[in-house]
Structure formats: structure tokens, C-alpha cells
Design a protein around this motif. Structure first.
Motif, PDB file in Angstrom:
ATOM      1  N   ASN A  70       0.813  -1.215   0.000  1.00 65.11           N
ATOM      2  CA  ASN A  70       0.000   0.000   0.000  1.00 65.11           C
ATOM      3  C   ASN A  70       0.850   1.270   0.000  1.00 65.11           C
ATOM      4  N   GLU A  71       1.960   1.252   0.743  1.00 63.61           N
ATOM      5  CA  GLU A  71       2.759   2.465   0.915  1.00 63.61           C
ATOM      6  C   GLU A  71       3.841   2.635  -0.148  1.00 63.61           C
ATOM      7  N   LYS A  72       4.304   1.545  -0.744  1.00 71.27           N
ATOM      8  CA  LYS A  72       5.430   1.615  -1.683  1.00 71.27           C
ATOM      9  C   LYS A  72       5.037   1.191  -3.103  1.00 71.27           C
ATOM     10  N   SER A  73       3.736   1.192  -3.393  1.00 68.11           N
ATOM     11  CA  SER A  73       3.297   0.704  -4.700  1.00 68.11           C
ATOM     12  C   SER A  73       3.872   1.524  -5.844  1.00 68.11           C
ATOM     13  N   ASN A  74       4.090   2.815  -5.615  1.00 63.71           N
ATOM     14  CA  ASN A  74       4.640   3.650  -6.684  1.00 63.71           C
ATOM     15  C   ASN A  74       6.124   3.404  -6.915  1.00 63.71           C
ATOM     16  N   GLN A  75       6.773   2.690  -5.978  1.00 68.07           N
ATOM     17  CA  GLN A  75       8.201   2.387  -6.113  1.00 68.07           C
ATOM     18  C   GLN A  75       8.437   0.935  -6.556  1.00 68.07           C
ATOM     19  N   HIS A  76       7.363   0.197  -6.726  1.00 67.73           N
ATOM     20  CA  HIS A  76       7.431  -1.153  -7.309  1.00 67.73           C
ATOM     21  C   HIS A  76       8.268  -2.133  -6.483  1.00 67.73           C
ATOM     22  N   TRP A  77       8.185  -2.022  -5.145  1.00 71.74           N
ATOM     23  CA  TRP A  77       8.830  -3.025  -4.304  1.00 71.74           C
ATOM     24  C   TRP A  77       8.174  -4.381  -4.530  1.00 71.74           C
ATOM     25  N   LEU A  78       6.842  -4.363  -4.492  1.00 70.28           N
ATOM     26  CA  LEU A  78       6.062  -5.581  -4.736  1.00 70.28           C
ATOM     27  C   LEU A  78       4.651  -5.170  -5.107  1.00 70.28           C
ATOM     28  N   ARG A  79       3.882  -6.124  -5.583  1.00 68.83           N
ATOM     29  CA  ARG A  79       2.466  -5.878  -5.859  1.00 68.83           C
ATOM     30  C   ARG A  79       1.701  -7.188  -5.656  1.00 68.83           C
ATOM     31  N   LYS A  80       0.454  -7.069  -5.271  1.00 71.36           N
ATOM     32  CA  LYS A  80      -0.378  -8.246  -5.014  1.00 71.36           C
ATOM     33  C   LYS A  80      -1.172  -8.575  -6.271  1.00 71.36           C
ATOM     34  N   GLU A  81      -1.050  -9.820  -6.711  1.00 69.36           N
ATOM     35  CA  GLU A  81      -1.817 -10.321  -7.848  1.00 69.36           C
ATOM     36  C   GLU A  81      -2.469 -11.639  -7.452  1.00 69.36           C
ATOM     37  N   GLY A  82      -3.770 -11.617  -7.224  1.00 72.60           N
ATOM     38  CA  GLY A  82      -4.477 -12.833  -6.834  1.00 72.60           C
ATOM     39  C   GLY A  82      -3.970 -13.372  -5.509  1.00 72.60           C
ATOM     40  N   GLU A  83      -3.513 -14.619  -5.514  1.00 74.30           N
ATOM     41  CA  GLU A  83      -3.030 -15.259  -4.294  1.00 74.30           C
ATOM     42  C   GLU A  83      -1.538 -15.035  -4.056  1.00 74.30           C
ATOM     43  N   LYS A  84      -0.893 -14.205  -4.877  1.00 72.50           N
ATOM     44  CA  LYS A  84       0.561 -14.050  -4.786  1.00 72.50           C
ATOM     45  C   LYS A  84       0.986 -12.599  -4.628  1.00 72.50           C
ATOM     46  N   PHE A  85       2.170 -12.434  -4.034  1.00 72.04           N
ATOM     47  CA  PHE A  85       2.917 -11.185  -4.122  1.00 72.04           C
ATOM     48  C   PHE A  85       3.919 -11.342  -5.267  1.00 72.04           C
ATOM     49  N   ILE A  86       4.023 -10.344  -6.125  1.00 78.41           N
ATOM     50  CA  ILE A  86       4.983 -10.332  -7.221  1.00 78.41           C
ATOM     51  C   ILE A  86       6.056  -9.296  -6.897  1.00 78.41           C
ATOM     52  N   PHE A  87       7.319  -9.643  -7.121  1.00 80.74           N
ATOM     53  CA  PHE A  87       8.443  -8.745  -6.846  1.00 80.74           C
ATOM     54  C   PHE A  87       9.067  -8.311  -8.179  1.00 80.74           C
ATOM     55  N   PRO A  88       8.687  -7.128  -8.673  1.00 80.69           N
ATOM     56  CA  PRO A  88       9.172  -6.685  -9.983  1.00 80.69           C
ATOM     57  C   PRO A  88      10.591  -6.153  -9.970  1.00 80.69           C
ATOM     58  N   GLY A  89      11.214  -6.043  -8.774  1.00 84.87           N
ATOM     59  CA  GLY A  89      12.600  -5.590  -8.724  1.00 84.87           C
ATOM     60  C   GLY A  89      12.754  -4.094  -8.654  1.00 84.87           C
ATOM     61  N   GLY A  90      11.710  -3.401  -8.216  1.00 80.86           N
ATOM     62  CA  GLY A  90      11.809  -1.958  -8.051  1.00 80.86           C
ATOM     63  C   GLY A  90      12.350  -1.584  -6.680  1.00 80.86           C
ATOM     64  N   GLY A  91      12.588  -0.299  -6.499  1.00 75.88           N
ATOM     65  CA  GLY A  91      13.087   0.199  -5.230  1.00 75.88           C
ATOM     66  C   GLY A  91      13.097   1.710  -5.237  1.00 75.88           C
ATOM     67  N   THR A  92      13.273   2.292  -4.067  1.00 74.65           N
ATOM     68  CA  THR A  92      13.226   3.739  -3.956  1.00 74.65           C
ATOM     69  C   THR A  92      14.251   4.409  -4.862  1.00 74.65           C
ATOM     70  N   MET A  93      15.449   3.859  -4.930  1.00 72.92           N
ATOM     71  CA  MET A  93      16.530   4.476  -5.704  1.00 72.92           C
ATOM     72  C   MET A  93      16.786   3.760  -7.028  1.00 72.92           C
ATOM     73  N   PHE A  94      15.992   2.790  -7.387  1.00 75.32           N
ATOM     74  CA  PHE A  94      16.158   2.177  -8.713  1.00 75.32           C
ATOM     75  C   PHE A  94      14.802   1.996  -9.387  1.00 75.32           C
ATOM     76  N   PRO A  95      14.207   3.139  -9.834  1.00 74.83           N
ATOM     77  CA  PRO A  95      12.898   3.099 -10.493  1.00 74.83           C
ATOM     78  C   PRO A  95      12.905   2.331 -11.809  1.00 74.83           C
ATOM     79  N   ASN A  96      14.088   2.174 -12.425  1.00 77.43           N
ATOM     80  CA  ASN A  96      14.187   1.416 -13.676  1.00 77.43           C
ATOM     81  C   ASN A  96      14.446  -0.064 -13.441  1.00 77.43           C
ATOM     82  N   GLY A  97      14.366  -0.480 -12.187  1.00 80.43           N
ATOM     83  CA  GLY A  97      14.572  -1.884 -11.862  1.00 80.43           C
ATOM     84  C   GLY A  97      15.941  -2.134 -11.271  1.00 80.43           C
ATOM     85  N   VAL A  98      16.017  -3.159 -10.427  1.00 80.54           N
ATOM     86  CA  VAL A  98      17.268  -3.443  -9.741  1.00 80.54           C
ATOM     87  C   VAL A  98      18.343  -3.912 -10.711  1.00 80.54           C
ATOM     88  N   GLY A  99      17.973  -4.548 -11.812  1.00 78.74           N
ATOM     89  CA  GLY A  99      18.963  -5.015 -12.771  1.00 78.74           C
ATOM     90  C   GLY A  99      19.762  -3.880 -13.370  1.00 78.74           C
TER      91      GLY A  99
END
Length: 597
Positions: A149-178
Motif C-alpha cells: 500500500n505504501e510503496k506501490s509507486n516504487q514497485h517493491w512488490l504488488r499483489k496479484e491474486g493469491e501471490k505477491f509479485i516482486f518486480p525488482g523496483g526500489g526507492t533508488m532504482f525506479p528502472n529496476g534493480v537489474g
């Protein structure tokens, strides 16, 4: 004549009385001697009948296995499903707010210890297998929405159905951790060639940085406290990424000096310039000479970022200048900067020769071992690397993976440690793990990801698992030989711990626990049932335990864990030693009866 006769008669009368009295005294002495003989004889017969069996029973107790009846252990209430005894938010009010010290370890007293089984959340499922778990986990296993709820704009994780998905986002890496790590590798070439192997991420979030580095051959300890960012460390471990509960506050982190090749902080909110740079001094202590400290976030790139930090450009500029000054005084050199990333390198040269007790910060004296780190207060002084260790610096250490089997120079600091003993230990564990594999088919499969060696010496068990899809948390006793530096020199990770207390992790976070003679070594200090209850707390449902113990303890352990809903089998060791046995157990998946009512 009359007087003479009277005296003679008196004398004769006295003599006649003395003779019977003497005879009576002789008779009494003889009779007493006779009675004493009878008493001694009967008394001696009593001791022969009672003392000898006691001695015999004591001898049998030492030789025979310790027997104990199995007792069913009750369930804890459902509000204990994420119970962390030594970092329990329910106890925070008992401790002060100074430097957030209430988030450090504060274990409950003996009278408050729980003697019950921590239940899983309702609808808990067997965790998703590695490597798929790096990108997703079951929502019901970690049912917390705060970060979503608090970090959705930073893409830490997101809830999809029965799972949490970790897209690899973060406060200082909006383009992804890779992309973030790619830039970091361009700035630090040692991340590409095996020079950098171990890292620590302070304030790790959901450990996306550490998770990305796994594929790049870098093993990271992700560190975060239990705070309002609900279950950061639990998310990391559920994903199969190494992590531990902890905070830099008033005490040293539970790691030896000169251990990590790199330390990282990405908007971790640690006030680095406060308290005379005390927290930076701790990073300096645990970082290897020549190692790197990476900072992204305030005050780096303040010229372009200050508007989003609720501050002024002047304040951020002053903070950045203060940070650079502090790091220079601690023998750090600014290595490189680009965009939001700044990199400093810990010196391995003559900088430390210029430090004195009058410097700022002063050079630490010899009264405190820099490797001591179990409930040891932080100190406002600088630990200079030992001049005796020529291969301690990052540029002198073997690269990964060669360093795994090369005898570390620090072996000489371990009591009784030497090159021959290290190589023997390395070979011994290869044979043992091969035997374990014949007894536990899940070893080496995707059923086991998070592993703990509860009382390692040199990390031999972990080294023998290096080809398996696992990572191992190597635990060195805070009361035993201090060999954790050797573990880190091999390119492995670990922590100090005292098994009389709870470990710094959430429930249900390890797939396999391994111990070798732990109860033999610690039974005089730690009560067996509490150690086993703690093992049950941190072990995942359907997880495994390999207990290597003296025959004296194995049967009693099997009886206790039967009441904890473990299924166990007793096996011979690889050498068929009668005095030592293996107990291989599996924890059953169960759901709380109370939650079903």
C-alpha cells in the motif's frame, strides 16, 4: 597401736573396693568393644548394599543413552504466528527510544519463555520453489499489505491474486534493480571478476538488491530491523534470499571485523553523519581493507534530488560535505560517483599509521577485540586492520571461487587452527555430505533452499553444498572458538549466536537445519527443549533437520521432537561410529486447531 590398726583397716577396705571396680571397668570396655564391632559390621553391610549400587547406577547413566518420555507440546495462540522472541514489538515499550535501541535484541527472561509451537498463518502453503520464488511468493504465507500500500509507486512488490509479485523496483532504482546493479558493476569492476564475493545490504527493503546479485556470484546478507516496514526480512527469506533481523543502533552487528567485500545502503535512512559518525565506524569495522561502501540516496546527487527529500539544497550540501569529511578521517577514499550512486573504498595502505589516540576519530586501543560482536557496545574509535595479516586486503585475497578451498590466513587466529586442520575439515565434510545425500534425497533438490549450519567451525558443511541450489547461514557460537572470520574469508556468510536465546529471524524461514554436536557442547548452558522449540519456530513446515550427536542425546531428542510433530529416523554415521548417530527429521505441515474453530 590403736591408730596404726585403724589406718591399716581403712587401707584394706579401700583396696577391697578398687578391685571390683577395676574388674567392672574391664568388663564394660569389653562389652562396648563387642557392641561397636556389631554396629560396624551391620553399618558396613548397609553401605555395601546402598552405596555400591548408587555408583553403579551413575556409571550406567553416563554410558547409556539419556531416556525421556515424549510429551505433546501445545500450540501457541494464533497471534504468535510471526513471533520473534528477541525482537518482539509487544515488548518495545520496556526499552528506551534512544537511537532506536528498542529494535535491538532484547530477549525475554526464562519465566516468560513460550513452551508452545508457533502456528503458521491460516491457509499457509508450501513455499514456491527456487528460482521462481525470487520473483513471487504466496500472499497467505506473508499476509502483510503495508509495503504494497505504501510503496506501490516504487514497485517493491504488488499483489496479484493469491501471490505477491516482486518486480525488482526500489526507492533508488525506479528502472529496476537489474539496471541499478549494471551501473554499479560499471563503477566497480571487481563485481565482475570474482574479487567481490560477500556483501551486506543495510536497510534492505524486500532484498531485491541481494537477490539480483546472487546470479552475479555475490552472496549478500540483507539486514533490516522489525519495524513499520512489515516483514521486510520475512519477505526476503520467503523469496529464498539470505537475510537476518538487525539494526545499527547501540551495539555492534553480529559479524567479525574485516569480513564483507562490499557494504550497501540505498535510501536506508541511517543517519550516517550523526553521533560523530558512529554508524560509519561500524561499517568500517566489518568491511575488508580495500572493500567498498556504496551509498545511493540522500545526500548523494543532492543538486538534482533535494526537492523530493523535504529539505533545502543548502542542508543537503552541508550534509554531503560532512559525510565526505568523516569518511576521509576514517581512511575511506572517494572511489567514484555517477548519478545517484557514490562509492567509497576503505584504505588498505599507510593511512592507519597516521592515526593516534588523539586523532578524530581516535584509533582504538587493544582493550577490545575487533572481532567480538555479541552484545558489544559500539565505540567511537577506529579499528585499524592487523598488520600481521598480509592477505586480508581485498586486492590480496584469492578471487571467487578459488578462495572457497584455499586456507585463509586468519586460520592462525583460531585456537588450534592450522592449514592441515583446515584441509582435513574440508575433506571430512565432503564425505559427510555425500552420506547425507544417501539418507535425505531432498538434499540438492528444489525442496531445500534456505539452509542453516547451527554450529559450524570453518564452514565445511556449507562449502560442500556449494554446487546445490542453496545458500547457508553459518552460525558460530558466541561462546566457542571465534572462527567466523575464516568463514567469511572463504566467501561464505554467517553470524554469531548463542543458542540459549532465540535467533534473529522470523518463524518458518529455513528449509534445512544442520547441527554437529551442538547439544554435547552447549547442554551445560542451554536447556535442550528450548533449543528444539526454537528450531521448530524457524523451520518451515515440511522442512528437514539433520542432527549429528552423541548417542547419549539422540534418543532423548527424538522423544522431545515427537511431541513437536516431527517425524525422525535414526541412522549410522558414514563411519559407523557407535558413540555418534544421525537423526534425520521432517517437520509436519499442520494448521492451528484454534484458527479452524
Amino acid at each position: 597401736m590403736k591408730n596404726k590398726d585403724s589406718k591399716s583397716a581403712a587401707y584394706s577396705d579401700k583396696s577391697s573396693r578398687i578391685i571390683p571396680m577395676t574388674l567392672m571397668l574391664i568388663v564394660l570396655c569389653g562389652f562396648s568393644f563387642y557392641l561397636g564391632g556389631i554396629f560396624y559390621s551391620e553399618n558396613n553391610r548397609f553401605f555395601k548394599q546402598n552405596v555400591a549400587p548408587a555408583i553403579q547406577l551413575r556409571k550406567q547413566a553416563v554410558e547409556a543413552p539419556h531416556q525421556i518420555e515424549s510429551v505433546e507440546v501445545p500450540e501457541c495462540s494464533s497471534d504468535y504466528q510471526d513471533y520473534t522472541p528477541c525482537t518482539d514489538p509487544k515488548r518495545w515499550r520496556k526499552y528506551g527510544n534512544y537511537r532506536l535501541s528498542f529494535m535491538e535484541r532484547h530477549c525475554p527472561p526464562m519465566v516468560e519463555r513460550k513452551e508452545c509451537l508457533v502456528p503458521p498463518p491460516p491457509a499457509y502453503k508450501v513455499p514456491i520453489r527456487w528460482p521462481n520464488s525470487r520473483d513471487q511468493c504466496w500472499y497467505r504465507n506473508v499476509p502483510y499489505d503495508w509495503i504494497n500500500n505504501e510503496k506501490s509507486n516504487q514497485h517493491w512488490l504488488r499483489k496479484e491474486g493469491e501471490k505477491f509479485i516482486f518486480p525488482g523496483g526500489g526507492t533508488m532504482f525506479p528502472n529496476g534493480v537489474g539496471a541499478y546493479v549494471d551501473l554499479m558493476r560499471d563503477l566497480i569492476p571487481g563485481m565482475k571478476n570474482g574479487t567481490i564475493r560477500t556483501a551486506i545490504d543495510t536497510g534492505c527493503g524486500v532484498a531485491s538488491w541481494g537477490g539480483d546479485l546472487l546470479d552475479r556470484g555475490i552472496l549478500t546478507v540483507s539486514l533490516a530491523p522489525r519495524d513499520n516496514h512489515e516483514a521486510q526480512v520475512q519477505f526476503a527469506l520467503e523469496r529464498g534470499i539470505p537475510a537476518i533481523l538487525g539494526i545499527i543502533s547501540t551495539q555492534r552487528l553480529p559479524f567479525p571485523s574485516n569480513s564483507f567485500d562490499m557494504a550497501h545502503c540505498s535510501r536506508c535512512l541511517i543517519p550516517w553523519t550523526e553521533f560523530d559518525g558512529l554508524y560509519l565506524l561500524e561499517i568500517h569495522r566489518i568491511l575488508r581493507p580495500g572493500g567498498f561502501w556504496v551509498l545511493s540516496g540522500p545526500p548523494v546527487n543532492y543538486e538534482n534530488r533535494w526537492r523530493g527529500w523535504n529539505t533545502t539544497v543548502e542542508e543537503q550540501k552541508a550534509d554531503f560535505e560532512k559525510l565526505k569529511k568523516l569518511l576521509t578521517s576514517m581512511c575511506f577514499k572517494l572511489y567514484t560517483m555517477k548519478d545517484d550512486i557514490a562509492v567509497w573504498q576503505k584504505s588498505s595502505d599507510s593511512c592507519y599509521d597516521q592515526l593516534t589516540l588523539a586523532s578524530f576519530p581516535p584509533k582504538c586501543d587493544d582493550s577490545m577485540d575487533p572481532d567480538s560482536a555479541w552484545y558489544i557496545p559500539l565505540r567511537t574509535c577506529l579499528n585499524a586492520p592487523s598488520q600481521k595479516l598480509k592477505k586480508l586486503a581485498l586486492e590480496s585475497a584469492p578471487r571467487w571461487p578459488e578462495r572457497l578451498h584455499i586456507t585463509p590466513e586468519r586460520i592462525a587466529m583460531v585456537p588450534g587452527g592450522n592449514s592441515g586442520g583446515f584441509k582435513h575439515d574440508d575433506s571430512k565434510w565432503k564425505v559427510r555430505v555425500k552420506h547425507y545425500k544417501t539418507l535425505l534425497s531432498a538434499l540438492g533438490s528444489d525442496k531445500i533452499r534456505n539452509v542453516m549450519d547451527m554450529n559450524t567451525l570453518y564452514g565445511g558443511f556449507a562449502a560442500s553444498l556449494i554446487s546445490y541450489p542453496v545458500w547457508v547461514m553459518n552460525v558460530v557460537s558466541s561462546y566457542g572458538p571465534n572462527s567466523l572470520g575464516v568463514v567469511y574469508d572463504r566467501g561464505l556468510i554467517g553470524t554469531y549466536h548463542d543458542w540459549c536465546e532465540a535467533f534473529s529471524t522470523y518463524p518458518r524461514t529455513y528449509d534445512l537445519l544442520h547441527l554437529d554436536g551442538l547439544f554435547t557442547a552447549e547442554s551445560h548452558r542451554c536447556e535442550t527443549k528450548y533449543v528444539l522449540l526454537e528450531m521448530d519456530r524457524i523451520l518451515r513446515p515440511n522442512g528437514y533437520v539433520i542432527i549429528r550427536e552423541s548417542n547419549y542425546y539422540v534418543d532423548s531428542i527424538a522423544a522431545i521432537v515427537k511431541g513437536m510433530r516431527w517425524g525422525c529416523q535414526k541412522h549410522d554415521t558414514e563411519n559407523n561410529v557407535e558413540k555418534e548417530k544421525l537423526l534425520i527429521c521432517q517437520k509436519k505441515l499442520w494448521h492451528s486447531k484454534r484458527s479452524q474453530q
